[in-house]
Design an enzyme around this catalytic site. Sequence first.
Site, PDB file in Angstrom:
ATOM      1  N   ARG A 163       0.803  -1.226   0.000  1.00 41.35           N
ATOM      2  CA  ARG A 163       0.000   0.000   0.000  1.00 41.35           C
ATOM      3  C   ARG A 163       0.836   1.277   0.000  1.00 41.35           C
ATOM      4  O   ARG A 163       0.320   2.362  -0.196  1.00 41.35           O
ATOM      5  CB  ARG A 163      -0.975  -0.018   1.189  1.00 41.35           C
ATOM      6  CG  ARG A 163      -2.179  -0.913   0.952  1.00 41.35           C
ATOM      7  CD  ARG A 163      -2.990  -1.114   2.206  1.00 41.35           C
ATOM      8  NE  ARG A 163      -2.337  -2.031   3.137  1.00 41.35           N
ATOM      9  CZ  ARG A 163      -2.751  -2.226   4.387  1.00 41.35           C
ATOM     10  NH1 ARG A 163      -3.777  -1.550   4.869  1.00 41.35           N
ATOM     11  NH2 ARG A 163      -2.113  -3.092   5.152  1.00 41.35           N
ATOM     12  N   GLY A 181       4.393 -15.213   5.739  1.00 41.49           N
ATOM     13  CA  GLY A 181       3.730 -14.732   6.943  1.00 41.49           C
ATOM     14  C   GLY A 181       4.692 -14.456   8.088  1.00 41.49           C
ATOM     15  O   GLY A 181       5.859 -14.851   8.062  1.00 41.49           O
ATOM     16  N   ASP A 230       7.473  -1.976  11.105  1.00 47.43           N
ATOM     17  CA  ASP A 230       6.751  -0.773  10.664  1.00 47.43           C
ATOM     18  C   ASP A 230       6.006  -0.082  11.811  1.00 47.43           C
ATOM     19  O   ASP A 230       4.952   0.502  11.604  1.00 47.43           O
ATOM     20  CB  ASP A 230       5.784  -1.135   9.525  1.00 47.43           C
ATOM     21  CG  ASP A 230       4.700  -2.128   9.951  1.00 47.43           C
ATOM     22  OD1 ASP A 230       4.795  -2.679  11.063  1.00 47.43           O
ATOM     23  OD2 ASP A 230       3.756  -2.346   9.166  1.00 47.43           O
TER      24      ASP A 230
HETATM   25  C1  UD1 Z   1       0.334  -7.817  11.880  1.00 41.88           C
HETATM   26  C2  UD1 Z   1      -0.333  -8.749  12.876  1.00 41.88           C
HETATM   27  C3  UD1 Z   1      -1.573  -8.073  13.432  1.00 41.88           C
HETATM   28  C4  UD1 Z   1      -1.188  -6.776  14.096  1.00 41.88           C
HETATM   29  C5  UD1 Z   1      -0.421  -5.871  13.109  1.00 41.88           C
HETATM   30  C6  UD1 Z   1       0.129  -4.681  13.836  1.00 41.88           C
HETATM   31  C7  UD1 Z   1       0.145 -11.000  12.068  1.00 41.88           C
HETATM   32  C8  UD1 Z   1      -0.396 -12.205  11.392  1.00 41.88           C
HETATM   33  N1  UD1 Z   1      -0.696  -9.979  12.211  1.00 41.88           N
HETATM   34  O1  UD1 Z   1      -0.589  -7.625  10.827  1.00 41.88           O
HETATM   35  O2  UD1 Z   1      -2.195  -8.912  14.382  1.00 41.88           O
HETATM   36  O3  UD1 Z   1      -2.324  -6.095  14.544  1.00 41.88           O
HETATM   37  O4  UD1 Z   1       0.688  -6.590  12.532  1.00 41.88           O
HETATM   38  O5  UD1 Z   1       0.724  -3.769  12.958  1.00 41.88           O
HETATM   39  O6  UD1 Z   1       1.290 -10.998  12.464  1.00 41.88           O
HETATM   40  N2  UD1 Z   1       6.649  -9.547   7.503  1.00 41.88           N
HETATM   41  C9  UD1 Z   1       7.734 -10.348   7.189  1.00 41.88           C
HETATM   42  N3  UD1 Z   1       7.521 -11.499   6.523  1.00 41.88           N
HETATM   43  C10 UD1 Z   1       6.277 -11.930   6.162  1.00 41.88           C
HETATM   44  C11 UD1 Z   1       5.179 -11.119   6.504  1.00 41.88           C
HETATM   45  C12 UD1 Z   1       5.386  -9.927   7.180  1.00 41.88           C
HETATM   46  O7  UD1 Z   1       8.862 -10.011   7.482  1.00 41.88           O
HETATM   47  O8  UD1 Z   1       6.192 -13.015   5.573  1.00 41.88           O
HETATM   48  C13 UD1 Z   1       6.868  -8.288   8.234  1.00 41.88           C
HETATM   49  C14 UD1 Z   1       6.424  -7.045   7.494  1.00 41.88           C
HETATM   50  O9  UD1 Z   1       7.472  -6.501   6.735  1.00 41.88           O
HETATM   51  C15 UD1 Z   1       6.013  -6.108   8.635  1.00 41.88           C
HETATM   52  C16 UD1 Z   1       5.582  -7.058   9.744  1.00 41.88           C
HETATM   53  O10 UD1 Z   1       6.107  -8.330   9.414  1.00 41.88           O
HETATM   54  O11 UD1 Z   1       7.095  -5.333   9.086  1.00 41.88           O
HETATM   55  C17 UD1 Z   1       4.077  -7.138   9.852  1.00 41.88           C
HETATM   56  O12 UD1 Z   1       3.546  -7.599   8.622  1.00 41.88           O
HETATM   57  P1  UD1 Z   1       2.243  -6.985   8.004  1.00 41.88           P
HETATM   58  O13 UD1 Z   1       1.956  -7.661   6.728  1.00 41.88           O
HETATM   59  O14 UD1 Z   1       2.311  -5.509   8.013  1.00 41.88           O
HETATM   60  O15 UD1 Z   1       1.180  -7.522   9.096  1.00 41.88           O
HETATM   61  P2  UD1 Z   1      -0.225  -6.939   9.392  1.00 41.88           P
HETATM   62  O16 UD1 Z   1      -1.188  -7.504   8.404  1.00 41.88           O
HETATM   63  O17 UD1 Z   1      -0.157  -5.480   9.533  1.00 41.88           O
HETATM   64 CA    CA Z   2       1.331  -3.813   9.225  1.00 47.16          CA
END
Ligand code: UD1
Ligand code: CA
Length: 496
Positions: free
Chosen positions: A19, A84, A109
Site C-alpha cells: 500500500r 507470513g 513498521d
Molecule cells: C500484523 C499482525 C496483526 C497486528 C499488526 C500490527 C500478524 C499475522 N498480524 O498484521 O495482528 O495487529 O501486525 O501492525 O502478524 N513480515 C515479514 N515477513 C512476512 C510477513 C510480514 O517479514 O512473511 C513483516 C512485514 O514486513 C512487517 C511485519 O512483518 O514489518 C508485519 O507484517 P504486516 O503484513 O504488516 O502484518 P499486518 O497484516 O499489519
Molecule cells: Ca502492518
Amino acid sequence: MTSSQSRTVVVLAAGEGKRMKSALPKVLHPLLGRTLVGHVLAAAAGLEAQRTLVVVGHGAEEVKAHLADVAPAAEPVLQAVQHGTGHAVRIALEAAGDAGGTVVVLNGDVPLLRQETVRELVEAHEAAGLAATVLAAEVADPTGLGRIVRDESGRLERIVEERDATAEQRAVREINAGIYAFDGALLREALSKLSTDNEQGEEYLTDVFGLLATDGQAVGVHVASEVTETLGCNDRAELAALRALLRDRVNRAWMRAGVTILDPATTWVDVTVTLERDVVVDQNTQLRGATSVAAGAVVGPDTTLIDTTVGAGASVVRVHSVGAEVGPEVGVGPYAYLRPGTRLARKSKVGTFVEVKNSEIGEGTKVPHLSYVGDATIGEQTNIGAASVFANYDGTRKNRTVIGSHVKGGVDTMYVAPVEVGDGAYTGAGTVVREDVPPGALAVSGGPQRTFEGWTERKRPGTPAAEAARKARSETTHGGGDAGQDGLTSGDTATE
Ligand code: UD1
Ligand code: CA
C-alpha cells in the site's frame, strides 16, 4: 539489563508494503531522521540483546545495505518468499541456531515505539515467567488489525486477524501492536505447529498465542500507556500522520529542555539533532541529520539545516545549509546557501543572496551581499565587496583562492583561482584578479572609462531616454565630464 536471561531480538522487515506503492521498501521510508526500521531498531537497542536478527525479503539488498550503515551489529536473515510473520520468525530462529532465553519480536513498521515501552514489556514478561506477552492498545478504529480475544476472566485466549474474525471479535477495539516477548524454547515449539489454515494462507505469528494458551501455558497482555506508540504504517497517509505525531513528541521534549519553538506545527526536528538551552527556533524550520545548535542561537524562520553545526549566539535566518559549520555569534542570511565544507569563524557574516561552498571564512570577516565564495580561505576582519565571485572552476579542475586578513575587496571583484590576495590589500570595483596581489597592494583592472557626450540624443532620437537627456542638459549649465580622474576613490572599493 536486570535479569541474567539472554535476549534475542527479531525485527520483521521482509514485507513489501504494497500500500506504500513505492519502489523503496516500506521499512526504508524516512521519518524525521531515521528509516522506519531504524526507529524500531533504536527502540530495541535498550534491551541490550545478545543478538539482533532482521528478517529481510522485499528489497533485501537495499535493506541489508542500510542495516550495514545504521546497525552493523544486526544480522540480516533472508526470507525469500513471505509466507507470513510466523514463517519469518521461524526462519530467523533457524538461522540463529540456539536462541533460548527471551525472544523479542518487533514488526518493522511501528516506528513510534519507545525504548521504555519495549523494556517494560520485556521486563514484565521475564519477571512473571510467561510463555508469551503481546503489546496491546485500545484504539478508536481497529480496522485491519489483529484483535486481542480474552475469556470471561479477562485472560488472553488468542489473537485473531481481522480477516478471520467473527463479527463479535471485530467489535473488539483492543488490538495487537505487533510487538512481543516470548520464551524462546516454547516459541520454537509452537512455531513448528503453525498451520496456514487462514484467509491469507500464511503462517501467523499471532497464532502462537492461541496454541500456547490451549497448551495451558501462561500468556500475557502488556497494555501500552500511549496508543500512538503502537501505530503501524501501511500507506503514505499513515506515514504523514506518524511524522506529525513524532514531530510533536520531539518538539515537546526540546521545549521542556529549554528550547523556544515559536511554531511547533511548522518546526520539524529529526530525532538525531541536538539543541542547547535558549535556542530559539522560528517558524517553518527543518533541522535534519547531524545538526546541532548551541545555546542562545536563533534559527529560522524558513530555514533548513542539514548536518550543520551552529555556534552559540549565532543568527541563521532564511537559510538552506548542508554540511556547514557556523561559528559562535555568526550572522547568516537572510537568504543564504551554505554548502558542504563551509566553515564560518566567530563573528563572521554571510549575508543576503550569498552562496558559500568548501570555504573557510575567518573571524569577523564579512561577505554581506550577492556573492559566490567557492574553494576559498579567507582570513580575519576582511570585507568581500558586494557581487563578488570566486571563479573556482577552470573547466577541468577546482582551484583555491586564498585571501588574507584585513583585505578590502571592491564590489564586483572576480577572483580567478588559483590566486592569492595578501593581508591588508585592496581591490578596486569591478576588478578581475588573475594574478596574486601582494600584502598592502591595490589591484585594479580594466581600462579607463570612456564617455561619449550626447550619445543618446544622437543615436536614439525620439526615445523617452533621449527626451529625458535633452531636458536634463537644458536645465543644467553642466558641460563635459571631469576627464582625467582615475575613477578609484576609496568609496568605490568596498561595501559594508
Ligand atoms: C500484523 C499482525 C496483526 C497486528 C499488526 C500490527 C500478524 C499475522 N498480524 O498484521 O495482528 O495487529 O501486525 O501492525 O502478524 N513480515 C515479514 N515477513 C512476512 C510477513 C510480514 O517479514 O512473511 C513483516 C512485514 O514486513 C512487517 C511485519 O512483518 O514489518 C508485519 O507484517 P504486516 O503484513 O504488516 O502484518 P499486518 O497484516 O499489519
Ligand atoms: Ca502492518
